[in-house]
Design a protein around this motif. Structure first.
Motif, PDB file in Angstrom:
ATOM      1  N   ILE A 272       0.848  -1.187   0.000  1.00 12.59           N
ATOM      2  CA  ILE A 272       0.000   0.000   0.000  1.00 12.59           C
ATOM      3  C   ILE A 272       0.883   1.235   0.000  1.00 12.59           C
ATOM      4  O   ILE A 272       1.702   1.429   0.907  1.00 12.59           O
ATOM      5  N   ALA A 273       0.718   2.053  -1.045  1.00 14.10           N
ATOM      6  CA  ALA A 273       1.410   3.336  -1.180  1.00 14.10           C
ATOM      7  C   ALA A 273       2.917   3.202  -0.986  1.00 14.10           C
ATOM      8  O   ALA A 273       3.536   4.022  -0.312  1.00 14.10           O
TER       9      ALA A 273
ATOM     10  N   THR B  56      -9.598   3.810  -3.805  1.00 12.09           N
ATOM     11  CA  THR B  56      -8.193   3.727  -4.189  1.00 12.09           C
ATOM     12  C   THR B  56      -8.099   3.157  -5.599  1.00 12.09           C
ATOM     13  O   THR B  56      -9.103   2.780  -6.196  1.00 12.09           O
TER      14      THR B  56
ATOM     15  N   GLY C 156      -5.016   0.877  -8.169  1.00 19.29           N
ATOM     16  CA  GLY C 156      -3.778   0.130  -8.067  1.00 19.29           C
ATOM     17  C   GLY C 156      -3.544  -0.743  -9.281  1.00 19.29           C
ATOM     18  O   GLY C 156      -4.246  -0.657 -10.284  1.00 19.29           O
TER      19      GLY C 156
ATOM     20  N   ASP D 267      -2.322   2.453  -4.760  1.00 21.28           N
ATOM     21  CA  ASP D 267      -1.764   3.806  -4.791  1.00 21.28           C
ATOM     22  C   ASP D 267      -1.867   4.508  -3.452  1.00 21.28           C
ATOM     23  O   ASP D 267      -1.027   5.345  -3.124  1.00 21.28           O
ATOM     24  N   LYS D 268      -2.906   4.189  -2.685  1.00 21.05           N
ATOM     25  CA  LYS D 268      -3.074   4.799  -1.370  1.00 21.05           C
ATOM     26  C   LYS D 268      -3.889   3.864  -0.497  1.00 21.05           C
ATOM     27  O   LYS D 268      -4.605   3.002  -0.982  1.00 21.05           O
ATOM     28  N   SER D 269      -3.813   4.061   0.808  1.00 21.08           N
ATOM     29  CA  SER D 269      -4.639   3.263   1.715  1.00 21.08           C
ATOM     30  C   SER D 269      -6.071   3.789   1.658  1.00 21.08           C
ATOM     31  O   SER D 269      -6.339   4.870   1.144  1.00 21.08           O
ATOM     32  N   TYR D 270      -6.976   3.028   2.207  1.00 23.81           N
ATOM     33  CA  TYR D 270      -8.387   3.453   2.224  1.00 23.81           C
ATOM     34  C   TYR D 270      -9.045   3.008   3.504  1.00 23.81           C
ATOM     35  O   TYR D 270      -8.511   2.251   4.269  1.00 23.81           O
TER      36      TYR D 270
END
Length: 141
Positions: free
Chosen positions: A46-47, A113, A115, A138-141
């Motif tokens: 994650i990220a 997000t 990915g 690409d980012k956490s959620y």
């Protein structure tokens, strides 16, 4: 690709990825389990953080999915797109695709997000299954 795969095989692999996403969204656990080989593995990052997993075996992956679903109050939609085939390794086909994860809650739809999936799929007894799956979000959620 070291060995060319047919259009029919590509279509079957597209359907495998679509079924796995649909099964996640609709909580169709038998369909989801059937998408993974018995000896499958799953990992994620994650990220750009540390790798989470790997979670080993179909049963281990299903435990992860079941516990994740138990914590969700929203309705998820996993949209898989931009699917292409990177290589046939002789031990399965490497497939790259994008994930866009959306959720509906309280009559509002939001992007959670996005990915990239990196999958290795294998055909056993005429059925395509996920042998390994890695997800970079690409980012956490």
């Amino acid at each position: 690709m070291s060995a060319e795969i047919t259009v029919a095989e590509k279509l079957a692999i597209h359907e495998l990825l679509a079924r796995a996403a649909y099964a996640l969204d609709e909580r169709e656990m038998e369909m989801l389990a059937a998408s993974f080989a018995e000896d499958a593995s799953f990992s994620m990052r994650i990220a750009g953080g540390d790798v989470i997993g790997p979670f080993e075996s179909r049963d281990g992956i299903m435990q992860l999915m079941s516990s994740s679903m138990a914590e969700q109050a929203d309705k998820r939609r996993h949209a898989v797109s931009n699917i292409f085939f990177e290589a046939d390794t002789g031990e399965g086909v490497v497939v790259i695709s994008n994930l866009t994860l959306m959720a509906t809650e309280n009559d509002a739809i939001k992007l959670l997000t996005a990915g990239v999936y990196r999958d290795r799929v294998v055909q056993r007894d005429g059925v395509w299954q996920l042998q390994s799956r890695h997800l970079d979000l690409d980012k956490s959620y």
